[in-house]
Design an enzyme around this catalytic site. Structure first.
Site, PDB file in Angstrom:
ATOM      1  N   THR A 146       0.982  -1.069  -0.074  1.00  0.00           N
ATOM      2  CA  THR A 146      -0.055   0.043   0.046  1.00  0.00           C
ATOM      3  C   THR A 146       0.824   1.183   0.121  1.00  0.00           C
ATOM      4  OG1 THR A 146      -1.905   0.963   1.087  1.00  0.00           O
ATOM      5  CG2 THR A 146      -0.181   0.230   2.596  1.00  0.00           C
ATOM      6  N   GLY A 203       0.795   5.862  -7.441  1.00  0.00           N
ATOM      7  CA  GLY A 203       0.150   4.994  -8.232  1.00  0.00           C
ATOM      8  C   GLY A 203       0.355   4.647  -9.477  1.00  0.00           C
ATOM      9  N   CYS A 236       4.528   3.283  -8.665  1.00  0.00           N
ATOM     10  CA  CYS A 236       4.789   1.988  -7.748  1.00  0.00           C
ATOM     11  C   CYS A 236       3.723   0.766  -8.154  1.00  0.00           C
ATOM     12  CB  CYS A 236       4.448   2.231  -6.231  1.00  0.00           C
ATOM     13  SG  CYS A 236       4.565   0.991  -5.247  1.00  0.00           S
TER      14      CYS A 236
END
EC number: 3.4.25.2
Length: 177
Positions: A5, A161, A164
């Site tokens: 996350t 986002g 990664c």
């Protein structure tokens, strides 16, 4: 580093914001794309988010919230007490999770070893596999853009986002005004 996350916390002039992406990964597989890894706690006066093992994080959330209640919402005292408990307990020292917690005045990173870190600038912190990307984007936007606090968090997480592989752009935010 936890490959699960990205969580970003930002304490601006008018608002405190926490945001996270929705991806849950297992190895090189996406298990879920819309997980919520942030919470409002202590009657909505504190924001918290986690990176790492989900089961471990829920245990940590519960423990931290109890400390927050015990200290009557004093975030600094709660993180110090939480850190002491974390370091003393053999089981807790093996948990694979990190947390960000913030209110309108303070922001803290709680590491998997029980360390408590207040960001150097006192206003931006990030954890998780895309944390450094989100942190870099947030610092740049904070320095050069005239942007709302929540939008800064969303855009920074969106950038993370896009870079990664363990972070997606399904972003959830919570705001304290």
């Amino acid at each position: 580093m936890f490959h699960a996350t990205t969580i970003l916390a930002y304490k601006g002039k008018n608002k405190a914001v926490i945001g996270g992406d929705g991806q849950v990964s297992f190895g090189n597989t996406v298990l879920k794309g819309n997980a919520v890894k942030i919470r409002k706690i202590h009657n909505g006066k504190v924001l918290a988010g986690f990176a790492g093992s989900t089961a471990d994080a829920f245990n940590l959330f519960d423990m931290f919230e109890k400390n927050l209640e015990h200290t009557k919402g004093d975030l600094l005292k709660a993180v110090i007490e939480f850190s002491k408990e974390w370091r003393k307990d053999k089981y807790l020292r093996k948990l694979e999770a990190m947390m960000l917690v913030l209110d309108r005045d303070k922001i803290f990173l709680l590491s998997g070893t029980g360390d408590v870190v207040e960001p150097e600038d006192g206003k931006i912190a990030a954890i998780g596999s895309g944390g450094n990307y989100a942190l870099s984007a947030a610092r740049a936007l904070d320095k050069f853009a005239d942007i709302d606090e929540e939008e800064l968090v969303k855009e920074s997480l969106k950038i993370a986002g896009e870079i990664c592989i363990y972070t997606n752009t399904n972003i959830k935010t919570y705001v304290l005004e």
